[in-house]
Design an enzyme around this catalytic site. Structure first.
Site, PDB file in Angstrom:
ATOM      1  N   GLN A  69       0.851  -1.200   0.000  1.00  0.00           N
ATOM      2  CA  GLN A  69       0.000   0.000   0.000  1.00  0.00           C
ATOM      3  C   GLN A  69       0.882   1.244   0.000  1.00  0.00           C
ATOM      4  OE1 GLN A  69      -1.678   0.641   3.820  1.00  0.00           O
ATOM      5  NE2 GLN A  69      -3.375   1.923   3.120  1.00  0.00           N
ATOM      6  N   GLY A  70       0.955   1.939  -1.126  1.00  0.00           N
ATOM      7  CA  GLY A  70       1.807   3.128  -1.233  1.00  0.00           C
ATOM      8  C   GLY A  70       1.004   4.397  -1.001  1.00  0.00           C
ATOM      9  N   SER A  82       1.466   6.571   2.346  1.00  0.00           N
ATOM     10  CA  SER A  82       2.205   7.568   3.137  1.00  0.00           C
ATOM     11  C   SER A  82       3.428   8.100   2.397  1.00  0.00           C
ATOM     12  CB  SER A  82       2.688   6.958   4.458  1.00  0.00           C
ATOM     13  OG  SER A  82       1.608   6.407   5.144  1.00  0.00           O
ATOM     14  N   SER A 117       4.812  -1.256   4.015  1.00  0.00           N
ATOM     15  CA  SER A 117       4.957  -2.635   4.492  1.00  0.00           C
ATOM     16  C   SER A 117       5.000  -3.585   3.308  1.00  0.00           C
ATOM     17  CB  SER A 117       3.773  -3.017   5.388  1.00  0.00           C
ATOM     18  OG  SER A 117       3.664  -2.109   6.449  1.00  0.00           O
ATOM     19  N   GLU A 124      -9.198  -1.560   5.722  1.00  0.00           N
ATOM     20  CA  GLU A 124      -8.021  -1.832   6.538  1.00  0.00           C
ATOM     21  C   GLU A 124      -8.428  -1.890   8.008  1.00  0.00           C
ATOM     22  OE1 GLU A 124      -5.108   1.344   6.373  1.00  0.00           O
ATOM     23  OE2 GLU A 124      -3.483  -0.050   6.821  1.00  0.00           O
ATOM     24  N   GLU A 130      -4.530   9.415  17.637  1.00  0.00           N
ATOM     25  CA  GLU A 130      -5.088  10.780  17.648  1.00  0.00           C
ATOM     26  C   GLU A 130      -5.995  10.985  16.433  1.00  0.00           C
ATOM     27  OE1 GLU A 130      -1.795  10.111  17.993  1.00  0.00           O
ATOM     28  OE2 GLU A 130      -1.597  10.529  20.129  1.00  0.00           O
TER      29      GLU A 130
HETATM   30  C1  LIG Z   1       4.447  -0.512  11.321  1.00  0.00           C
HETATM   31  C2  LIG Z   1       3.936   0.468  10.325  1.00  0.00           C
HETATM   32  C3  LIG Z   1       3.519   0.041   9.078  1.00  0.00           C
HETATM   33  C4  LIG Z   1       3.053   0.948   8.132  1.00  0.00           C
HETATM   34  N1  LIG Z   1       2.704   0.489   6.898  1.00  0.00           N
HETATM   35  C5  LIG Z   1       2.294   1.365   5.945  1.00  0.00           C
HETATM   36  C6  LIG Z   1       1.998   0.924   4.616  1.00  0.00           C
HETATM   37  O1  LIG Z   1       2.084  -0.268   4.306  1.00  0.00           O
HETATM   38  N2  LIG Z   1       1.627   1.839   3.700  1.00  0.00           N
HETATM   39  C7  LIG Z   1       1.505   3.166   3.997  1.00  0.00           C
HETATM   40  O2  LIG Z   1       1.146   3.945   3.120  1.00  0.00           O
HETATM   41  N3  LIG Z   1       1.813   3.622   5.236  1.00  0.00           N
HETATM   42  C8  LIG Z   1       2.195   2.762   6.212  1.00  0.00           C
HETATM   43  N4  LIG Z   1       2.507   3.207   7.486  1.00  0.00           N
HETATM   44  C9  LIG Z   1       2.496   4.649   7.734  1.00  0.00           C
HETATM   45  C10 LIG Z   1       1.375   5.130   8.620  1.00  0.00           C
HETATM   46  O3  LIG Z   1       0.136   5.068   7.954  1.00  0.00           O
HETATM   47  C11 LIG Z   1       1.733   6.551   9.060  1.00  0.00           C
HETATM   48  O4  LIG Z   1       2.904   6.462   9.842  1.00  0.00           O
HETATM   49  C12 LIG Z   1       0.632   7.191   9.862  1.00  0.00           C
HETATM   50  O5  LIG Z   1      -0.461   7.468   9.035  1.00  0.00           O
HETATM   51  C13 LIG Z   1       1.101   8.495  10.551  1.00  0.00           C
HETATM   52  O6  LIG Z   1       1.701   9.346   9.653  1.00  0.00           O
HETATM   53  P1  LIG Z   1       3.137   9.998   9.945  1.00  0.00           P
HETATM   54  O7  LIG Z   1       4.057   8.899  10.322  1.00  0.00           O
HETATM   55  O8  LIG Z   1       3.489  10.863   8.803  1.00  0.00           O
HETATM   56  O9  LIG Z   1       2.932  10.886  11.255  1.00  0.00           O
HETATM   57  P2  LIG Z   1       2.347  12.383  11.304  1.00  0.00           P
HETATM   58  O10 LIG Z   1       1.126  12.454  10.465  1.00  0.00           O
HETATM   59  O11 LIG Z   1       3.450  13.328  11.000  1.00  0.00           O
HETATM   60  O12 LIG Z   1       1.938  12.498  12.818  1.00  0.00           O
HETATM   61  C14 LIG Z   1       2.871  12.873  13.841  1.00  0.00           C
HETATM   62  C15 LIG Z   1       2.100  13.014  15.154  1.00  0.00           C
HETATM   63  O13 LIG Z   1       1.119  14.072  15.042  1.00  0.00           O
HETATM   64  C16 LIG Z   1      -0.167  13.589  15.388  1.00  0.00           C
HETATM   65  N5  LIG Z   1      -1.189  14.201  14.523  1.00  0.00           N
HETATM   66  C17 LIG Z   1      -1.118  14.365  13.193  1.00  0.00           C
HETATM   67  N6  LIG Z   1      -2.252  14.932  12.730  1.00  0.00           N
HETATM   68  C18 LIG Z   1      -3.076  15.112  13.799  1.00  0.00           C
HETATM   69  C19 LIG Z   1      -4.396  15.631  13.973  1.00  0.00           C
HETATM   70  N7  LIG Z   1      -5.092  16.070  12.927  1.00  0.00           N
HETATM   71  N8  LIG Z   1      -4.916  15.630  15.223  1.00  0.00           N
HETATM   72  C20 LIG Z   1      -4.210  15.180  16.281  1.00  0.00           C
HETATM   73  N9  LIG Z   1      -2.944  14.676  16.189  1.00  0.00           N
HETATM   74  C21 LIG Z   1      -2.381  14.635  14.961  1.00  0.00           C
HETATM   75  C22 LIG Z   1      -0.106  12.094  15.112  1.00  0.00           C
HETATM   76  O14 LIG Z   1      -1.080  11.391  15.866  1.00  0.00           O
HETATM   77  C23 LIG Z   1       1.305  11.751  15.522  1.00  0.00           C
HETATM   78  O15 LIG Z   1       1.395  11.559  16.909  1.00  0.00           O
HETATM   79  C24 LIG Z   1       2.980   2.317   8.457  1.00  0.00           C
HETATM   80  C25 LIG Z   1       3.383   2.758   9.721  1.00  0.00           C
HETATM   81  C26 LIG Z   1       3.858   1.853  10.644  1.00  0.00           C
HETATM   82  C27 LIG Z   1       4.280   2.343  11.990  1.00  0.00           C
END
Ligand SMILES: Cc1cc2nc3c(=O)[nH]c(=O)nc-3n(C[C@H](O)[C@H](O)[C@H](O)COP(=O)(O)OP(=O)(O)OC[C@H]3O[C@@H](n4cnc5c(N)ncnc54)[C@H](O)[C@@H]3O)c2cc1C
Length: 397
Positions: free
Chosen positions: A129-130, A132, A164, A247, A380
């Site tokens: 899943q691409g 993020s 992933s 999902e 969150e």
């Molecule tokens: C083990 C693992 C597997 C993953 N696999 C995939 C995958 O296969 N494909 C894929 O596309 N992605 C994948 N992800 C990515 C995942 O979907 C993102 O990490 C997640 O959506 C959070 O985005 P970010 O890391 O950019 O954090 P950010 O969006 O930068 O968030 C940083 C912090 O700010 C908080 N925050 C952000 N916006 C808000 C808001 N509006 N209100 C309150 N708090 C907020 C968040 O809760 C977090 O604590 C994976 C992540 C993990 C950990």
């Protein structure tokens, strides 16, 4: 609501249980919600998925013309329950099965459904899943990966992250920006991208467990045929929501069954450390904690049944999935943490020590569970969805 099996359902359950007992792969270490990374696990789980498919236990509720079994989600739920009961591992192509195929079945053309769904079921093509990107995770609609339509092809350039299984995937559900001038949710398209295309490169990213389940991916002038567009041009946001809802919903139904096993293991661990006299916690603290975990697992179960009965009446997965997501991800962290508290000083041992309890499973589990409240949308963000879409609170309230 009557949750007991009808005669036909009981027969299906008995047959499924017997088949699973006889066929489930043996000797696999329980790694909680982690995806397989080593070659041997990948081989075992590929073979496992093929056997599940050949025996007619995958795609149970999907139409037969696309490789499904034409049954209902009741059989799916029964089978998931039995999978958990015998502690069988999840099939390898988890992301294709839980997200890719349901999205293609809902938004795909006839050709797309025929082309992709069966190969997902048979584990002939692995999916990732691409979604993020480095600057768009929670705010997914801010994504920057661009696709420019030139004749019959999109030319894709950009970067994805945290993908992933990207390192073993054959296909990717890729969100791209196709109209930079439109409001951010309205300029996105959903492409099905062959990961073996020229210009795609994948680099593993190590997690705090020391393993690399996920990756960063680069797209440099990747040519994607126009026929690989899923849903309307610039209408990819609605398609992506289908993927995200599936999902959260699909995983939560199967997940709740797995929590019963984790709870039983945790209770067994508590009995063991009390018997050995190595636990410094007062028995009443242990009793109170275990009882609370039991309450949480049971709450999850009934919530899953409620979501399930809504789906049974013909609904599609909705924002209710966010409640289950918050519950299971935070509960998994608390259970692993409590397992280490129970172990006292032995919690500091690593898996290569011969004195480590349960092969180091709880230590690994605690590290891996940190990601549970981030993947599939952070806690969150899920609470934001609950506030806005279930409670009707205004945005930013
Ligand atoms: C083990 C693992 C597997 C993953 N696999 C995939 C995958 O296969 N494909 C894929 O596309 N992605 C994948 N992800 C990515 C995942 O979907 C993102 O990490 C997640 O959506 C959070 O985005 P970010 O890391 O950019 O954090 P950010 O969006 O930068 O968030 C940083 C912090 O700010 C908080 N925050 C952000 N916006 C808000 C808001 N509006 N209100 C309150 N708090 C907020 C968040 O809760 C977090 O604590 C994976 C992540 C993990 C950990």
């Amino acid at each position: 609501m009557d949750l007991s099996d009808t005669r036909e359902e009981a027969e299906f359950r008995a047959k499924a249980r017997e088949w699973l007992e006889a066929n489930k792969p043996s000797g696999m270490v329980d790694r909680g919600f982690a995806l397989p990374i080593d070659a041997e696990s990948i081989r075992i789980l590929t073979d496992w998925q093929r056997r599940l498919y050949e025996a007619g236990y995958l795609g149970l509720a999907w139409p037969t013309e696309y490789g499904g079994q034409g049954k209902t989600i009741i059989e799916t739920a029964i089978f998931n329950e039995e999978m958990a009961r015998v502690r069988a591992p999840a099939p390898l192509n988890e992301l294709g099965l839980s997200m890719g195929a349901p999205t293609i079945l809902e938004h795909g053309t006839e050709e797309q459904k025929k082309r992709y769904v069966k190969k997902i079921l048979a584990c002939e093509e692995i999916w990732c899943q691409g979604f993020s990107e480095p600057n768009s995770g929670s705010d997914l609609a801010a994504l920057n990966t661009r696709a420019v339509l030139q004749g019959d092809e999109f030319i894709v350039n950009g970067q994805k992250v945290w993908t992933s299984l990207g390192h073993i995937a054959d296909w990717c559900m890729l969100l791209v920006r196709t109209d930079a001038d439109a409001p951010k949710h309205k300029g996105i398209s959903y492409l099905l991208v062959d990961m073996h295309s020229s210009g795609v490169s994948v680099q593993p990213l190590k997690q705090m467990t020391g393993e690399a389940e996920f990756n960063q991916m680069f797209f440099e002038d990747v040519h994607v045929p126009r026929e690989n567009l899923l849903g309307p041009l610039n209408g990819g946001w609605g398609v992506a929501i289908t993927t995200l809802m599936n999902e959260r919903a699909t995983l939560s139904l199967a997940t709740v069954m797995r929590f019963h096993n984790t709870f039983e293991d945790l209770a067994a661990l508590a009995r063991q450390v009390i018997r050995e006299g190595t636990c410094t916690l007062a028995p009443r603290v242990i009793r109170q904690s275990l009882a609370q975990f039991y309450v949480d697992v049971e709450s999850m179960k009934y919530l899953a049944y409620r979501n399930f009965s809504r789906l049974k009446r013909g609904g599609t997965p909705g924002p209710e999935g966010s409640i289950s997501k918050v519950l299971w991800s935070e509960l998994n962290q608390r259970m692993n943490e409590f397992a280490l508290v129970l172990q006292g000083p032995r919690a500091a041992l690593t898996e290569d020590s011969r004195h480590v309890i349960d092969g180091g499973r709880w230590q690994y589990g605690l590290l891996r569970s940190r990601g549970n409240t981030i993947e599939e949308g952070t806690s969150e963000v899920q609470r934001g969805i609950i506030a806005e879409r279930l409670l009707g609170l205004p945005k930013g309230y």
